[in-house]
Each structure stands twice: as structure tokens, then as C-alpha cells.
Design an enzyme around this catalytic site. Structure first.
Site, mmCIF file in Angstrom:
data_model
loop_
_atom_site.group_PDB
_atom_site.id
_atom_site.type_symbol
_atom_site.label_atom_id
_atom_site.label_comp_id
_atom_site.label_asym_id
_atom_site.label_seq_id
_atom_site.Cartn_x
_atom_site.Cartn_y
_atom_site.Cartn_z
ATOM 1 N N TRP A 1 0.845 -1.186 0.000
ATOM 2 C CA TRP A 1 0.000 0.000 0.000
ATOM 3 C C TRP A 1 0.885 1.243 0.000
ATOM 4 O O TRP A 1 1.827 1.342 0.787
ATOM 5 C CB TRP A 1 -0.894 -0.035 1.246
ATOM 6 C CG TRP A 1 -1.839 1.103 1.410
ATOM 7 C CD1 TRP A 1 -2.661 1.645 0.466
ATOM 8 C CD2 TRP A 1 -2.099 1.818 2.623
ATOM 9 N NE1 TRP A 1 -3.403 2.666 1.012
ATOM 10 C CE2 TRP A 1 -3.085 2.792 2.334
ATOM 11 C CE3 TRP A 1 -1.598 1.728 3.921
ATOM 12 C CZ2 TRP A 1 -3.571 3.667 3.298
ATOM 13 C CZ3 TRP A 1 -2.073 2.595 4.878
ATOM 14 C CH2 TRP A 1 -3.051 3.556 4.583
ATOM 15 N N ASP B 1 -0.159 -5.445 9.537
ATOM 16 C CA ASP B 1 -1.289 -4.589 9.179
ATOM 17 C C ASP B 1 -2.487 -5.492 8.917
ATOM 18 O O ASP B 1 -2.448 -6.351 8.030
ATOM 19 C CB ASP B 1 -0.947 -3.758 7.938
ATOM 20 C CG ASP B 1 -1.969 -2.652 7.680
ATOM 21 O OD1 ASP B 1 -3.106 -2.758 8.169
ATOM 22 O OD2 ASP B 1 -1.626 -1.683 6.987
ATOM 23 N N LYS C 1 -13.505 -1.393 7.139
ATOM 24 C CA LYS C 1 -14.070 -2.295 6.136
ATOM 25 C C LYS C 1 -15.070 -3.268 6.742
ATOM 26 O O LYS C 1 -16.186 -3.404 6.257
ATOM 27 C CB LYS C 1 -12.946 -3.080 5.439
ATOM 28 C CG LYS C 1 -12.289 -2.342 4.288
ATOM 29 C CD LYS C 1 -11.436 -1.178 4.756
ATOM 30 C CE LYS C 1 -10.730 -0.482 3.588
ATOM 31 N NZ LYS C 1 -9.898 0.642 4.056
#
Length: 397
Positions: free
Chosen positions: A130, A211, A246
Site C-alpha cells: 500500500w 497490518d 471495512k
């Protein structure tokens, strides 16, 4: 006064999302930003989250500042979700958690902590990762390098090359690892590969930083925390961030956590103290409302069961979109292997498209994906998946 301030080029993901919003075409398809959309193309309000928020409002009172480390009930529920209530690491008091401003805020607090107490350590991130991972760690003054990860030829993992590179990493290097649903590729380590990675982390005295932004979108809420529990059981000290953007749809509430597993309870006390000091000189304390939605939801057995079912349904819908995309592409281009769409997991897939092909998708077909070729599978639905596949097939031929 500010003539020396250079212009900001913009974040590649958010800028593309803004461009999508300005596109006047009615048949445009947004597969750029990492947001879960339902089959109607809307961000869902989960019924479990609505129930939890009503409970928060029902019990609402004064709104004092939270402690620097965040609300105690939120922190407790995060630890239980990540490790399980009876995990020995929790029971021994060697795990500390703070409530953060999203998982991005957790990355920033963790990066500042590393810079202060391991100032000579490099941060190794996967190639690719990312984009904001590099920005956050470099912004904290840390040097960031990469280790091999994605195999463009197969759409899979360069695991042997990854192990070889980490075996040569300097001691106390920080290794950024995606616990599940790798962003941007969707390529994950298997359980067996995590277990093969473990002795390398131990022998090189590396510091894992995990993460976990997409818990529940891989194999399940419990299954997706395998790496955290494995590391905790091994006695390794590590950092981890998690997010509820999310899996609860709480994007704008910025609900996240930073957890550090320490060697013992005495060190954990000092680590928590320094995390609090870091928060104090950064943003003082986290916000109240969203974190309490999370805490009430996870703390109420009936609401939590409902949420777990909803997460299962979201994960199943994403997998169904992968299957449909694969089926249409395979029919359009029978000589090509698109099986990587099925083996990759979570919200994202690497399509293998070049930047030029991604530009064609946008300009000619109104299909927005990142120039890296990352496609947000969660943006597909029964109304746009075939059009997306037809467009991809067109730019591949």
C-alpha cells in the site's frame, strides 16, 4: 511567506476517486478506492452496526476527553477479537493496545515509537505494498526498503525470494507484513508459509509490524488473525494495527487500534506509557463515538453474532464477484490463465494490466482502477462485473 511550498501532487488513490466523481458518464465503474460496496453499488449500513449505535446513543451522556490510550472497553474488545479471550499472552499482561485514529493513525504512532527506540532500524515493506505504508514510515524519519513479494508471472507469491531476502536483513529491522488480504495484490501467505517465516524472524531478531485492515474478508474473522496468534504463541515481540473501516463499514469514524506484544508485563507497562506520550504530543486522545460503536457491538453477544454473519456475507459476495469475473474473462480470452483472480483474496486483485492499459480502461470504458493494475473486487456487482470483464478483455487484446 509560503512561496517555497511546492504543490501537492495528490494521493494516487484518492485523486483517481475524485476524477471518477467528476466523470459525467452514467455507466462508469469505480474499482479504485478500497471501499466495500453492496450489490446495489452502495456502502452498506450493517444492521449490527445500526443496533450497536442505537445502544451507544441510548446510553449517551457527557462527552469527556477519552484517556490518551483510548476507551478501556474498546481496547479490551480489540484484544479479545485479535487473540481470543483466553490467549496466554493476554492473560500474562504482556499485550498493550491503544485506540487510534484508524489503522493509519496506528501506523503513525507505531512508526514514531520505532523511530525513537530503534532509531537505526530500517523498515522493509513488500514489493509492492500500500502506497501509504512507505509515506508513513518515511514521514517518521525511517528508511524504507522492499523485500520480494509479488510474482507478476504467476499472479502469486515469490515466497522463496522473500525468505532469502529477510534472511539477510539487518538485525532489528522492522518487517511490515499484511496479516491477510494483501493490499494491493490480494496474494497472501499460507499458514505453512507463515510457519516457515517464523524461524527467520526469530534468528534475525526482526521486528514484525502486521497490518490487519481487512479482517474477515480472507477466510474469516478468526482465521484471518492466524499470524498474530502464531507470533504471540512463539514469544516474539511485534506490533500490529487493525481497522474497523471495512468489516464494520465505519470508514468515516476512523476506528482503529495499535497493539504491541511485549516480552513481559513489566515491559508492557513502559511501552504503553510511551505510546500514551506519543499520542499526547500528536493528537492528545482519540474520538469517542465510533470507538463506542465498536465496543458495544463486540461486547454484546447477540449483536456480535449478527455482525459475524454479515461479515461472512460480505466475504462470500466478494468471492462470488471473483468467480464471475474469472468466468467472463476466461470465456472472452480462452488462451489466457486468469486463475489468479480465484487464488487472490480479499478486496483487491492485481490484474496484470500495464499503466497504459489502465488508462485505456478509464478513458475508453469508464472503468477506474489504479495505474498499478490494482482492482477493487468489492466494487464489482452483478450489474457491472460483465462490463468490467469485457473492458479488461478489450485492453488485453
Amino acid at each position: 511567506m509560503f512561496h517555497h511550498v511546492e504543490p501537492y501532487a495528490g494521493d494516487p488513490i484518492l485523486s483517481l476517486n475524485e476524477a471518477f466523481g467528476k466523470d459525467p458518464r452514467t455507466d462508469k465503474i469505480n474499482l479504485s478506492i478500497g471501499i466495500y460496496f453492496d450489490d446495489q453499488g452502495k456502502i452498506p449500513m450493517l444492521a449490527s452496526v445500526r443496533r450497536a449505535e442505537l445502544k451507544v446513543v441510548e446510553h449517551a451522556g457527557a462527552r469527556p476527553y477519552l484517556p490518551m490510550e483510548g476507551a478501556a472497553n474498546f481496547r479490551h474488545e480489540v484484544q479479545t477479537l485479535l487473540f481470543g479471550a483466553n490467549n496466554p499472552a493476554l492473560q500474562s499482561g504482556r499485550v498493550v493496545t491503544i485506540q487510534t485514529v484508524g489503522s493509519s493513525g496506528g501506523l503513525k504512532v507505531g512508526a514514531d515509537f520505532i523511530k525513537r527506540y530503534f532509531p537505526g532500524s530500517e523498515v522493509l515493506v513488500s514489493d509492492p505494498t500500500w502506497d501509504n505504508h512507505r509515506a508513513v514510515f518515511e514521514g517518521a524519519g525511517l528508511t524504507v526498503t522492499t523485500y520480494p513479494y509479488y510474482d507478476a508471472a504467476t499472479g502469486g507469491l515469490r515466497f522463496d525470494a522473500m525468505l532469502a531476502a529477510l534472511s539477510l536483513a539487518a538485525k532489528h529491522s522492522v518487517v511490515l507484513l499484511h496479516a491477510c488480504c494483501h493490499n494491493p495484490t490480494g496474494v497472501d501467505l499460507t499458514k505453512e508459509q507463515w510457519q516457515q517465516l517464523l524461524p527467520v524472524l526469530q534468528e534475525r531478531e526482526l521486528i514484525p509490524f502486521l497490518d490487519l485492515a481487512y479482517q474477515g474478508y480472507g477466510d474469516g474473522l478468526y482465521e484471518d488473525t492466524f499470524a498474530l496468534r502464531m507470533l504471540a504463541d512463539s514469544g516474539i515481540s511485534f506490533l500490529a494495527v487493525n481497522s474497523f473501516s471495512k468489516n464494520m463499514g465505519l470508514y468515516g469514524e476512523r476506528c482503529g487500534g495499535l497493539t504491541i506484544v511485549c516480552p513481559d508485563a513489566a515491559q508492557a507497562v513502559n511501552v504503553l506509557g510511551q505510546l500514551k506520550a506519543n499520542v499526547r504530543r500528536n493528537y492528545s486522545n482519540p474520538p469517542l463515538h465510533g470507538g463506542q460503536i465498536v465496543a458495544f457491538l463486540l461486547g454484546d453477544p447477540a449483536i456480535r453474532t449478527q455482525w459475524e454473519t454479515e461479515v461472512d456475507e460480505m466475504r462470500a459476495r466478494i468471492k462470488a464477484m471473483r468467480t464471475q469475473l474469472h468466468a467472463v474473462l476466461s470465456a472472452k480470452l480462452p488462451g489466457r490463465d486468469f486463475s489468479y483472480f480465484l487464488s487472490q483474496r480479499g478486496m483487491f486483485s492485481y490484474t496484470g494490466l500495464s499503466p497504459e492499459q489502465c488508462e485505456r480502461l478509464k478513458n475508453e470504458f469508464g472503468v477506474y482502477i489504479l495505474r498499478s493494475g490494482r482492482l477493487c473486487v468489492a466494487g464489482l456487482n452483478s450489474s457491472n462485473v460483465e462490463a468490467t470483464a469485457v473492458a479488461i478483455a478489450a485492453v488485453l487484446t
